[in-house]
Design a protein around this motif. Structure first.
Motif, PDB file in Angstrom:
ATOM      1  N   LEU A  12      -4.179  -4.517   0.287  1.00 48.56           N
ATOM      2  CA  LEU A  12      -2.791  -4.072   0.427  1.00 48.56           C
ATOM      3  C   LEU A  12      -2.499  -2.867  -0.455  1.00 48.56           C
ATOM      4  CD1 LEU A  12      -0.958  -7.534   0.493  1.00 48.56           C
ATOM      5  CD2 LEU A  12      -1.421  -6.040   2.437  1.00 48.56           C
ATOM      6  N   SER A  13      -3.094  -2.852  -1.646  1.00 48.33           N
ATOM      7  CA  SER A  13      -2.799  -1.751  -2.569  1.00 48.33           C
ATOM      8  C   SER A  13      -3.494  -0.462  -2.143  1.00 48.33           C
ATOM      9  CB  SER A  13      -3.189  -2.117  -4.006  1.00 48.33           C
ATOM     10  OG  SER A  13      -4.588  -2.082  -4.153  1.00 48.33           O
ATOM     11  N   GLU A  14      -4.513  -0.572  -1.317  1.00 46.73           N
ATOM     12  CA  GLU A  14      -5.254   0.636  -0.927  1.00 46.73           C
ATOM     13  C   GLU A  14      -4.925   1.088   0.488  1.00 46.73           C
ATOM     14  OE1 GLU A  14      -8.491   1.881  -2.546  1.00 46.73           O
ATOM     15  OE2 GLU A  14      -8.106   0.839  -4.416  1.00 46.73           O
ATOM     16  N   ILE A  61       6.879  -8.589  -0.762  1.00 44.88           N
ATOM     17  CA  ILE A  61       6.042  -8.268   0.392  1.00 44.88           C
ATOM     18  C   ILE A  61       6.221  -9.375   1.426  1.00 44.88           C
ATOM     19  CG2 ILE A  61       3.662  -7.955   1.184  1.00 44.88           C
ATOM     20  CD1 ILE A  61       3.054  -7.033  -1.712  1.00 44.88           C
ATOM     21  N   LEU A  93       3.562  -0.658   5.348  1.00 47.22           N
ATOM     22  CA  LEU A  93       3.903  -0.788   3.930  1.00 47.22           C
ATOM     23  C   LEU A  93       4.177   0.623   3.440  1.00 47.22           C
ATOM     24  CD1 LEU A  93       1.344  -3.288   2.359  1.00 47.22           C
ATOM     25  CD2 LEU A  93       3.804  -3.497   2.368  1.00 47.22           C
ATOM     26  N   TRP A 112       4.000   3.590   1.295  1.00 47.32           N
ATOM     27  CA  TRP A 112       3.175   4.090   0.217  1.00 47.32           C
ATOM     28  C   TRP A 112       3.726   5.385  -0.353  1.00 47.32           C
ATOM     29  CZ3 TRP A 112       0.190   0.261  -0.709  1.00 47.32           C
ATOM     30  CH2 TRP A 112      -0.265  -0.521   0.355  1.00 47.32           C
ATOM     31  N   GLY A 113       3.358   5.645  -1.599  1.00 47.48           N
ATOM     32  CA  GLY A 113       3.519   6.988  -2.149  1.00 47.48           C
ATOM     33  C   GLY A 113       4.942   7.484  -2.260  1.00 47.48           C
ATOM     34  N   LYS A 114       5.899   6.575  -2.372  1.00 47.79           N
ATOM     35  CA  LYS A 114       7.272   7.052  -2.477  1.00 47.79           C
ATOM     36  C   LYS A 114       7.645   7.415  -3.898  1.00 47.79           C
ATOM     37  CE  LYS A 114      10.579   4.914  -0.123  1.00 47.79           C
ATOM     38  NZ  LYS A 114      11.302   3.677   0.246  1.00 47.79           N
ATOM     39  N   ASP A 115       6.844   6.943  -4.850  1.00 49.25           N
ATOM     40  CA  ASP A 115       7.203   7.140  -6.250  1.00 49.25           C
ATOM     41  C   ASP A 115       6.687   8.484  -6.748  1.00 49.25           C
ATOM     42  OD1 ASP A 115       6.112   5.988  -9.387  1.00 49.25           O
ATOM     43  OD2 ASP A 115       8.177   6.354  -8.819  1.00 49.25           O
ATOM     44  N   ASP A 116       7.572   9.246  -7.362  1.00 45.40           N
ATOM     45  CA  ASP A 116       7.160  10.553  -7.863  1.00 45.40           C
ATOM     46  C   ASP A 116       6.820  10.493  -9.345  1.00 45.40           C
ATOM     47  OD1 ASP A 116      10.561  11.881  -8.072  1.00 45.40           O
ATOM     48  OD2 ASP A 116       9.588  10.175  -8.997  1.00 45.40           O
ATOM     49  N   LYS A 160      12.149   4.393 -12.810  1.00 44.40           N
ATOM     50  CA  LYS A 160      12.252   3.395 -11.749  1.00 44.40           C
ATOM     51  C   LYS A 160      11.560   2.098 -12.137  1.00 44.40           C
ATOM     52  CE  LYS A 160      12.386   6.018  -7.441  1.00 44.40           C
ATOM     53  NZ  LYS A 160      11.478   6.518  -6.404  1.00 44.40           N
ATOM     54  N   LEU A 189      -0.808  -4.497  -7.626  1.00 43.97           N
ATOM     55  CA  LEU A 189       0.319  -4.026  -6.823  1.00 43.97           C
ATOM     56  C   LEU A 189       1.445  -3.445  -7.675  1.00 43.97           C
ATOM     57  CD1 LEU A 189       0.543  -6.771  -4.065  1.00 43.97           C
ATOM     58  CD2 LEU A 189      -0.583  -4.573  -3.999  1.00 43.97           C
ATOM     59  N   ASP A 223       7.893   0.893  -4.652  1.00 44.66           N
ATOM     60  CA  ASP A 223       8.062   2.313  -4.934  1.00 44.66           C
ATOM     61  C   ASP A 223       6.959   2.861  -5.819  1.00 44.66           C
ATOM     62  OD1 ASP A 223      10.276   2.562  -3.446  1.00 44.66           O
ATOM     63  OD2 ASP A 223      11.687   2.296  -5.088  1.00 44.66           O
ATOM     64  N   TRP A 278       3.829   1.916  -5.790  1.00 43.75           N
ATOM     65  CA  TRP A 278       2.489   1.910  -5.201  1.00 43.75           C
ATOM     66  C   TRP A 278       2.130   3.304  -4.732  1.00 43.75           C
ATOM     67  CZ3 TRP A 278       3.073  -2.798  -1.458  1.00 43.75           C
ATOM     68  CH2 TRP A 278       3.399  -3.918  -2.221  1.00 43.75           C
TER      69      TRP A 278
END
Lengths: 162, 331
Positions: A56-58, A98, A133, A135-139, B150, B321, B326, B328
């Motif tokens: 899930l994390s990948e 999740i 899922l 992904w990659g929304k965090d900056d 966050k 996780l 957000d 991930w």
């Protein structure tokens, strides 16, 4: 090409029953959704929950775990271990936000190619409904403290009195 | 700049409770060795120093920095990056810096909810619903207070870390041993462990140090320790139905909690080779459940009311996780 979301699913199959079920589905030329990447384990009891979290994390959108029917395990009762881990893992995933439906446990004997194929297709449809899922929304950058509650926190009426 | 020729030492707390600082002071007379062998240049809890003093130092001029606490806001992040730049050896000190610890549990909630809870619950006297602003204009200029990120991140997710010292807090005798080692290294009498090593802890599990007897007993229900009276003093707690985090937790504490009748809650973090702490505990708890029917297994699992908090109490931010969607990232 359509814009339909094609989920990526990792499937963990056991060597003795469910992998052979998928083999049977193949040799019998049954059609089913091509979204599952199978990883063969010797037994569903080998399934460390870490494998699921790693998948899930990948980037996997869902994980399918398959094993022999209860009472038919090649290693006597390891599929019960898989069942217990699966049920606890599902609770933990729910707590993490999740959808528990992203992980599925299927029993399939070596003779059940058709069942394997239909369960796979069903699962792909279920994941398609849940969507990807995200992904990659965090900056990684700092976020203002009022994230998501801006009207409450930063409204003009919230002027700090002297 | 100091001219006494002693190597420089710094300690900083970011998002943490302060227990790590107390644990260092708890090394008793060993703390005098720190003073005798190091020039303490920055340690906000123990001495007065300004950030600009650190900024003025040469890069790499601090030999050892013990950094405790997770990275929760932009001030934490700035200091982590600054101290990394100025330090030769950066130690993630304590559970918060290593794996997020209790502050990391906040990653289960959006940051707005956290602020809302802190400033507007029934126990908070805030009738006008006044919330802090992260910047505010006053006649003298703009004021800035640290802005929440966050999610809380362990130190390793922000800067390069040389060593990890787990524990909530690390045991004082372990801290003393590490201080001794660094002093020996400074004197040329010892060598540092390889970069990335876990120091001041064991490489096995808490169960390995636990004096309780382990059998293969299977249980029909999980229960809270306070609901069992009396707890068998000699039998494995997990076999008594008490969810004990020992099987997945790194050794080094000499099994203090199970030794006195409290379950291990996992403050020393994942044992050697464990990639995801919670996953290992899921396996451990599942292995004692005496049931084969899904309904009965579910009934037994109901005895663990907060499974996510139970298996990730200290490790949420450091888990695979990272607990917050957000956060991930695709590698």
């Amino acid at each position: 090409m359509t814009d339909q979301f094609e989920p990526t699913i990792i499937g963990f199959t056991c060597n003795w029953c469910s992998y052979r079920a998928s083999d049977l589905a193949g040799t019998a030329r049954m059609k089913y959704a091509p979204n599952v990447r199978l990883i063969r384990l010797m037994c569903s009891g080998r399934l460390d929950p870490t494998f699921v979290l790693r998948a899930l994390s990948e980037g996997a959108d869902g994980v399918m775990i398959t094993g022999c029917h209860p009472g038919e395990c090649h290693y006597i009762e390891q599929n019960y271990k898989a069942l217990r881990r699966f049920l606890l893992l599902r609770r933990v995933l729910t707590g993490l936000g999740i959808e528990p439906g992203r992980v599925k446990l299927v029993w399939a004997s070596a003779a059940e190619g058709a069942r394997f194929a239909s369960e796979t297709t069903t699962f792909v449809e279920e994941i398609r409904k849940l969507g990807p899922l995200n992904w990659g929304k965090d900056d990684d950058g700092p976020q203002t403290a009022d994230d998501g509650k801006s009207s409450i926190v930063h409204g003009q009426e919230m002027e700090v009195p002297a | 700049m100091t001219t006494n020729g002693k190597p420089k030492f710094a300690m900083y707390w970011a998002a943490s409770c302060g227990g790590c600082e107390i644990a260092v002071l708890n090394t008793h007379e060993k703390i005098l060795d720190v003073d005798a062998n190091f020039d303490v240049v920055f340690w906000p809890v123990a001495m007065d120093a300004k950030y600009k003093d650190v900024e003025a130092m040469e890069d790499g001029s601090i030999l050892l920095t013990l950094f405790n606490g997770g990275i929760r806001n932009d001030e934490n992040e700035h200091l982590a990056k600054l101290l990394r730049q100025k330090s030769k050896i950066m130690v993630a000190f304590g559970s918060c810096a290593c794996e997020g610890c209790i502050p990391g549990l906040a990653n289960l909630s959006p940051v707005g909810d956290i602020v809302h809870t802190a400033y507007n619950t029934i126990t908070t006297d805030n009738p006008n619903e006044i919330y802090p602003r992260t910047s505010y204009d006053v006649p003298e200029g703009e004021l800035h207070i640290p802005t929440l990120a966050k999610v809380l991140r362990p130190l390793e997710q922000v800067v390069d870390v040389d060593y990890f010292m787990p524990g909530c807090p690390p045991e004082s005798h372990q801290i003393a041993a590490v201080i001794d080692l660094v002093i020996k290294v400074v004197k040329g009498e010892a060598e540092l462990p390889p970069k990335g090593a876990v120091i001041g802890a064991g490489d096995s599990t808490v169960c390995d140090e636990c004096p309780r007897a382990r059998n293969v007993k299977l249980i029909k229900e999980f229960t809270r320790i306070q609901d069992i009276a009396p707890v068998d003093p000699d039998l494995c707690l997990l076999e008594q139905g008490i969810p004990c985090n020992g099987p997945a937790t790194r050794s080094g504490c000499m099994a203090r909690c199970p030794g006195v009748g409290a379950q291990c809650i996992g403050c020393y973090g994942p044992a050697e080779g464990v990639m995801d702490y919670g996953a290992r505990l899921i396996t451990a708890f599942s292995s004692v459940i005496d049931a084969t029917e899904p309904e009965e297994i579910d009934r037994i699992l109901d005895g663990i009311p907060d499974p996510t908090g139970q298996v990730y109490r200290f490790n949420l931010a450091g888990s695979l996780l990272k607990a917050n969607r957000d956060a991930w990232k695709v590698k």
